[in-house]
Design a protein around this motif. Structure first.
Motif, mmCIF file in Angstrom:
data_model
loop_
_atom_site.group_PDB
_atom_site.id
_atom_site.type_symbol
_atom_site.label_atom_id
_atom_site.label_comp_id
_atom_site.label_asym_id
_atom_site.label_seq_id
_atom_site.Cartn_x
_atom_site.Cartn_y
_atom_site.Cartn_z
ATOM 1 N N ALA A 179 2.802 -4.910 13.169
ATOM 2 C CA ALA A 179 1.487 -4.361 13.610
ATOM 3 C C ALA A 179 0.367 -5.582 13.430
ATOM 4 N N ARG A 180 0.509 -6.382 12.603
ATOM 5 C CA ARG A 180 -0.693 -7.611 12.863
ATOM 6 C C ARG A 180 -0.452 -8.490 13.781
ATOM 7 N N ILE A 181 0.816 -8.844 14.034
ATOM 8 C CA ILE A 181 0.991 -9.685 15.376
ATOM 9 C C ILE A 181 0.890 -9.106 16.726
ATOM 10 N N ALA A 182 1.203 -7.749 16.679
ATOM 11 C CA ALA A 182 0.628 -7.155 17.886
ATOM 12 C C ALA A 182 -0.708 -7.013 18.125
ATOM 13 N N LYS A 183 -1.343 -6.935 17.099
ATOM 14 C CA LYS A 183 -2.640 -6.742 17.150
ATOM 15 C C LYS A 183 -3.482 -8.031 17.543
ATOM 16 N N LYS A 184 -2.946 -9.221 16.751
ATOM 17 C CA LYS A 184 -3.615 -10.446 17.028
ATOM 18 C C LYS A 184 -3.228 -10.754 18.282
ATOM 19 N N TYR A 185 -2.190 -10.882 19.009
ATOM 20 C CA TYR A 185 -1.801 -11.346 20.145
ATOM 21 C C TYR A 185 -1.792 -10.494 21.276
#
Length: 209
Positions: free
Chosen positions: A142-148
């Motif tokens: 979830a964190r990486i999907a949102k960040k990128y």
């Protein structure tokens, strides 16, 4: 804000799974302790001191290499590379970063390093706290999907690729295993505590270490 005194010099190294919040936590912890933080900044410092351009450092940053280079790091003279000018470029990059970590630690006395085998570079010092941060895959995704701004499927692929690269880099250049609990002083699941509580927890632990 807490301030580390001369009598309480602490050097903190943070190894981290991709997407666990390691850089964010490292930056916030350094700010809370009022000490320098080094991540990508380390590359700039190493590039400046070595004469190798910053772009080359960036291209080799925590990227996997091969077992032959591991042997070079352990004992370059035994393989006939007594002259540093004869070393492969990626080996020069690693050694420059390695020396920079040690020089910055000596200069600052207290600081936070994220990644780049800092725990191994500083293994002979007594005032080092080595931390490894990990997290549940769902939280990391979830964190990486949102960040990128990418899909969860692409985020998972990215996480697997980055973790593999970091592990390969670390395992070849050090005598330890990336993420193996016995190689660190503190291991924390950031999914359990969250980013803010992890920062507070580490601050309390480090100040009483």
């Amino acid at each position: 804000m807490g301030v580390v005194t001369m009598a309480e010099k602490k050097i903190i190294t943070i190894g981290r799974q991709f997407g666990s919040g390691g850089k964010q936590i490292g930056e916030a912890l350094a700010e809370k302790m009022n000490i320098p933080f080094y991540d990508k900044e380390l590359l700039k410092e190493a590039a400046k001191n070595s004469g190798i351009c910053e772009e080359i450092f960036d291209s080799f940053d925590e990227k996997p290499t091969n077992s032959f280079l591991y042997s070079l790091v352990m004992d370059p003279y035994s393989l006939g590379f007594g002259n540093s000018t004869e070393l492969p470029l990626n080996h020069k990059v690693f050694l420059a970063a390695f020396d920079t970590i040690k020089n910055l630690a000596e200069k600052d006395g207290s600081c936070v390093f994220v990644g780049r085998c800092a725990d191994y570079a500083l293994r002979d010092l007594d005032n080092v706290v080595n931390i490894f941060l990990y997290a549940d895959m769902d939280d990391r995704t979830a964190r990486i999907a949102k960040k990128y701004n990418i899909s969860e499927s692409k985020a998972k692929d990215m996480i697997k690729k980055e973790d593999k690269a970091r592990a390969s880099y670390y395992n070849y250049y050090t005598s330890k295993r990336w993420g193996e609990m016995k190689g660190y002083d503190i291991c924390i699941n950031t999914s359990k505590y969250g980013i803010d509580k992890t920062i507070d927890l580490l601050y309390d632990i480090v100040n009483n270490y």
